[in-house]
Each structure stands twice: as structure tokens, then as C-alpha cells.
Design a protein around this motif. Structure first.
Motif, PDB file in Angstrom:
ATOM      1  N   THR A  39      24.924 -13.374  -4.109  1.00 20.55           N
ATOM      2  CA  THR A  39      24.064 -13.457  -4.992  1.00 20.55           C
ATOM      3  C   THR A  39      23.325 -14.873  -4.847  1.00 20.55           C
ATOM      4  OG1 THR A  39      25.824 -14.239  -6.559  1.00 20.55           O
ATOM      5  CG2 THR A  39      25.156 -12.085  -6.462  1.00 20.55           C
ATOM      6  N   SER A  40      23.958 -15.820  -4.562  1.00 21.32           N
ATOM      7  CA  SER A  40      23.179 -17.246  -4.504  1.00 21.32           C
ATOM      8  C   SER A  40      22.122 -17.216  -3.424  1.00 21.32           C
ATOM      9  CB  SER A  40      24.339 -18.279  -4.237  1.00 21.32           C
ATOM     10  OG  SER A  40      25.314 -18.415  -5.322  1.00 21.32           O
ATOM     11  N   VAL A  41      22.366 -16.664  -2.377  1.00 21.98           N
ATOM     12  CA  VAL A  41      21.655 -16.558  -1.152  1.00 21.98           C
ATOM     13  C   VAL A  41      20.480 -15.279  -1.598  1.00 21.98           C
ATOM     14  CG1 VAL A  41      21.087 -15.848   1.015  1.00 21.98           C
ATOM     15  CG2 VAL A  41      23.308 -16.962   0.698  1.00 21.98           C
ATOM     16  N   GLY A  42      20.674 -14.424  -2.342  1.00 20.22           N
ATOM     17  CA  GLY A  42      19.857 -13.800  -2.888  1.00 20.22           C
ATOM     18  C   GLY A  42      18.812 -14.322  -3.835  1.00 20.22           C
ATOM     19  N   SER A  43      19.284 -15.092  -4.539  1.00 18.68           N
ATOM     20  CA  SER A  43      18.402 -15.590  -5.774  1.00 18.68           C
ATOM     21  C   SER A  43      17.426 -16.617  -4.762  1.00 18.68           C
ATOM     22  CB  SER A  43      18.971 -16.440  -6.705  1.00 18.68           C
ATOM     23  OG  SER A  43      19.841 -17.592  -5.788  1.00 18.68           O
ATOM     24  N   TRP A  44      17.904 -17.146  -3.910  1.00 20.48           N
ATOM     25  CA  TRP A  44      16.988 -18.268  -3.023  1.00 20.48           C
ATOM     26  C   TRP A  44      15.787 -17.432  -2.338  1.00 20.48           C
ATOM     27  CZ3 TRP A  44      21.775 -20.535  -0.322  1.00 20.48           C
ATOM     28  CH2 TRP A  44      22.580 -21.136  -1.231  1.00 20.48           C
ATOM     29  N   MET A  45      15.898 -16.242  -1.622  1.00 19.69           N
ATOM     30  CA  MET A  45      15.326 -15.497  -1.046  1.00 19.69           C
ATOM     31  C   MET A  45      14.162 -14.824  -2.000  1.00 19.69           C
ATOM     32  SD  MET A  45      15.843 -15.626   2.048  1.00 19.69           S
ATOM     33  CE  MET A  45      16.573 -17.423   1.615  1.00 19.69           C
ATOM     34  N   MET A  46      14.392 -14.837  -3.334  1.00 19.32           N
ATOM     35  CA  MET A  46      13.475 -14.035  -4.470  1.00 19.32           C
ATOM     36  C   MET A  46      12.266 -14.957  -4.545  1.00 19.32           C
ATOM     37  SD  MET A  46      15.802 -12.541  -7.365  1.00 19.32           S
ATOM     38  CE  MET A  46      14.335 -12.049  -8.379  1.00 19.32           C
TER      39      MET A  46
END
Length: 345
Positions: free
Chosen positions: A312-319
Motif C-alpha cells: 500500500t505504501s508503494v501504491g500511494s507513491w504511484m498515485m
């Protein structure tokens, strides 16, 4: 007979009167002199004051801004235009950084005669996973330094990724160092403390360290609880070669757990709104990032927010950037597809 000169009574009266009238005149003349000196002194002082004021006014006039000529105005406009161009250049630099471009990396890639790698695969492991590592080395992962070098000649680097013990230099650290001395297949994150709650930070350390050490098309994060079809993964990535801004994985979203003590509890649950649902992100078992996205993480590592879990951390960066989401169920390790590239161990 001539006698001594004599004065008459009338002459004596005239002289006495004359002496009486001359005394006030002398007094008046004295005061007149004093008054003249006073007036002359004041006039001299006023002249000095006028001169001093004149000098001050002259100095102030010299310091006053002159009336701008056409040339002066053009110079001001030129400075304003320069400020505007500097601001635009700063915006372009910020954009370049957000897209993951670094000058020193460009120089390295331009000057390097070596072929660019296809992928760097980081297998996340822990201090207590020695048996699992041995199993991998005897199955999908090449065993031994020579086998790893042959794989690297094909453009693929594989390393077990681990941090350091909270008690630096203890038996946990020494055991990993001894194992790495024999196998040469570790990427040890010296600045990271190995702990379950620190896994979101570990993924940042991995990507930053990997992109600094190897120039590759893709960087792959893998859990040590899954098996990999290595040839299938290599073929999958070969097909995607040259694709920038790629965020590839088994995409999902789901409920944010807000109750302390439950599995998958998210400490920052309140940030996900009333519905408490995660944004779209790739599952943490296996996902792939292209080089420019990894460079973005490396550049902005200090300011990137981590959540309760690494995926979820990586997903937040990609957003927040122009990432291309690629949802491919061949990377869903629990799927029933025959051509999937991973499976649960």
C-alpha cells in the motif's frame, strides 16, 4: 596785566550738562555693540545651519532614484524575464526529478559500455528464513556464484534483501555475513533495521539501493513465501522491455482495518475516508517497477510517506505521478492460470 583764564558761571553750567548727557549715550553704545555681536553670531550660526541643510539636501538628491529611461525599463523587463525563465527552469527540473531522471545516472548509462540489465529481482527475507532460502537456492533460484554470474550475463540479477539487526554486530548479523560470504547472493541494506514493522521502509531502501548499484529496465520485489517461474518471469519482462513508468502487478484494493490487534491493522486508517477502502495497488507478493519510477523513489525517499504495509505504501507513491498501471493476473500467485509466473510456496 594778563591773568589766568577764568570761566564764567554760564560756561560751567554748560559743561556740567554736557557730561551728564554723554553717560547714557555710552551705555546705549555698549548695548548696541552687544546686540550687534549677538545678531552677528545668530546670523553666522544660521548660515552654518543653512549650509549643513544644503549639504544634506544635496546628498539626498543624489541618492534619490533617478527617472527611469527607456533603457532602464528594458533592463528591468529583462531581469523580470530572466526571473521568469529561472522559475520555468526550476519547474522543469522538478518535473524531471518527479519522472525519475538524474544527471549522474544519465552520465553513467551514456559512458558505460555494458549492456543494460533486464531486471534486478529482490527477494525479501529475514533472519529466521534460512531454510526457505536454502529451498529457493535448490529450486528456482540459481545456486552458487558461477550460476549467478551466468544469469547476470543474461541481464538478470537476483539477491536476497535483508537489513541489519537492531543490535548491530550481534549473532544475527554475523550469521548473515557468513552465509553471504559463502553464497554471494545477498543485498544487505546497511542503513535499514530488519523488523516486521519496518517492512514499508525496507522497500524504499531496496529500490534506492538497487537503482544505485545496477542499471536495469525493471526492478522486481518478491516475497520469500512464493515460488517463481524464473524463465516465465524473464519472458514476461522481455516482452515489456522499453516501457517507461510501468507499475506492474496483481492489482487489488480492499478494506482498511481500523481495529487495533486485528490482522492487517492500518495505523493511519483515518486517512482513507469514511468508506475506509485502500486505493488501487499491486499485491506485495510480487510487483514490478520500471527504472524511472524507481529513480523517483530514490530521489524522493526521505519525503515519501509509508503506511502499515509495503504494497500500500508503494501504491500511494504511484498515485501522485504519471505511472502506467498494468494489472496482469499472471502475477497473481494464488490464481489458477497455467501460465502464471509465481505460486504460493
Amino acid at each position: 596785566m594778563e591773568g589766568l583764564p577764568t570761566t564764567t558761571k554760564g560756561e560751567r553750567r554748560w559743561r556740567s550738562k554736557n557730561m551728564q548727557t554723554s553717560s547714557p549715550s555710552l551705555v546705549m553704545a555698549f548695548f548696541s555693540c552687544v546686540a550687534w555681536l549677538y545678531v552677528a553670531g545668530r546670523l553666522w550660526q544660521d548660515a552654518e545651519n543653512r549650509k549643513m541643510l544644503s549639504d544634506i539636501l544635496k546628498k539626498n538628491l543624489e541618492q534619490r532614484p533617478k527617472v527611469l529611461t527607456v533603457e532602464d525599463k528594458l533592463m528591468v523587463l529583462g531581469c523580470n524575464d530572466l526571473d521568469k525563465r529561472i522559475a520555468e527552469a526550476e519547474m522543469e527540473l522538478t518535473l524531471a526529478k518527479s519522472q525519475g531522471y538524474l544527471k549522474n545516472h544519465l552520465r553513467q548509462s551514456e559512458s558505460s559500455s555494458e549492456k543494460k540489465l533486464l531486471a534486478v529481482i529482490g527477494v525479501f527475507t529475514g533472519f529466521g528464513s534460512y531454510v526457505m532460502r536454502q529451498t529457493f537456492r535448490g529450486s528456482w533460484m540459481p545456486r552458487g556464484d558461477d550460476a549467478l554470474k551466468k544469469l547476470e550475463e543474461r541481464g538478470v540479477v537476483i539477491r536476497f534483501v535483508i537489513g541489519r539487526s537492531a543490535n548491530r554486530g550481534d549473532s544475527l548479523d554475523r550469521n548473515i555475513d557468513e552465509e553471504n560470504h559463502k553464497t554471494r547472493d545477498f543485498l544487505i541494506l546497511e542503513g535499514h533495521e530488519e523488523a516486521e514493522e519496518e517492512r514499508p521502509k525496507k522497500v524504499k531502501f531496496f529500490f534506492s539501493t538497487a537503482v544505485q548499484n545496477w542499471d536495469a529496465e525493471f526492478y522486481v520485489k518478491v516475497e520469500d513465501r512464493i515460488d517463481i517461474d524464473l524463465e516465465g518471469l524473464i519472458g514476461f519482462l522481455e516482452h515489456r522491455r522499453g516501457q517507461d513508468s510501468a507499475y506492474i502487478g496483481c492489482m487489488k484494493s480492499g478494506e482498511v482495518v481500523s481495529e487495533v490487534g486485528k490482522d492487517w491493522y492500518e495505523p493511519d486508517w483515518w486517512k482513507f475516508g469514511d468508506e475506509k477502502t485502500y486505493f488501487r495497488h499491486a499485491t506485495g507478493s510480487l510487483f514490478v517497477l520500471s527504472k524511472n519510477l524507481v529513480q523517483y523513489i530514490n530521489i524522493n525517499s526521505a519525503s515519501l510517506k509509508t503506511y502499515g504495509f509495503d504494497d500500500t505504501s508503494v501504491g500511494s507513491w504511484m498515485m501522485g505521478i504519471q505511472a502506467t498501471y498494468i494489472d496482469d493476473n499472471r502475477l497473481c500467485c494464488g490464481s489458477i492460470r497455467q501460465d502464471k509466473v509465481c505460486s504460493l510456496a
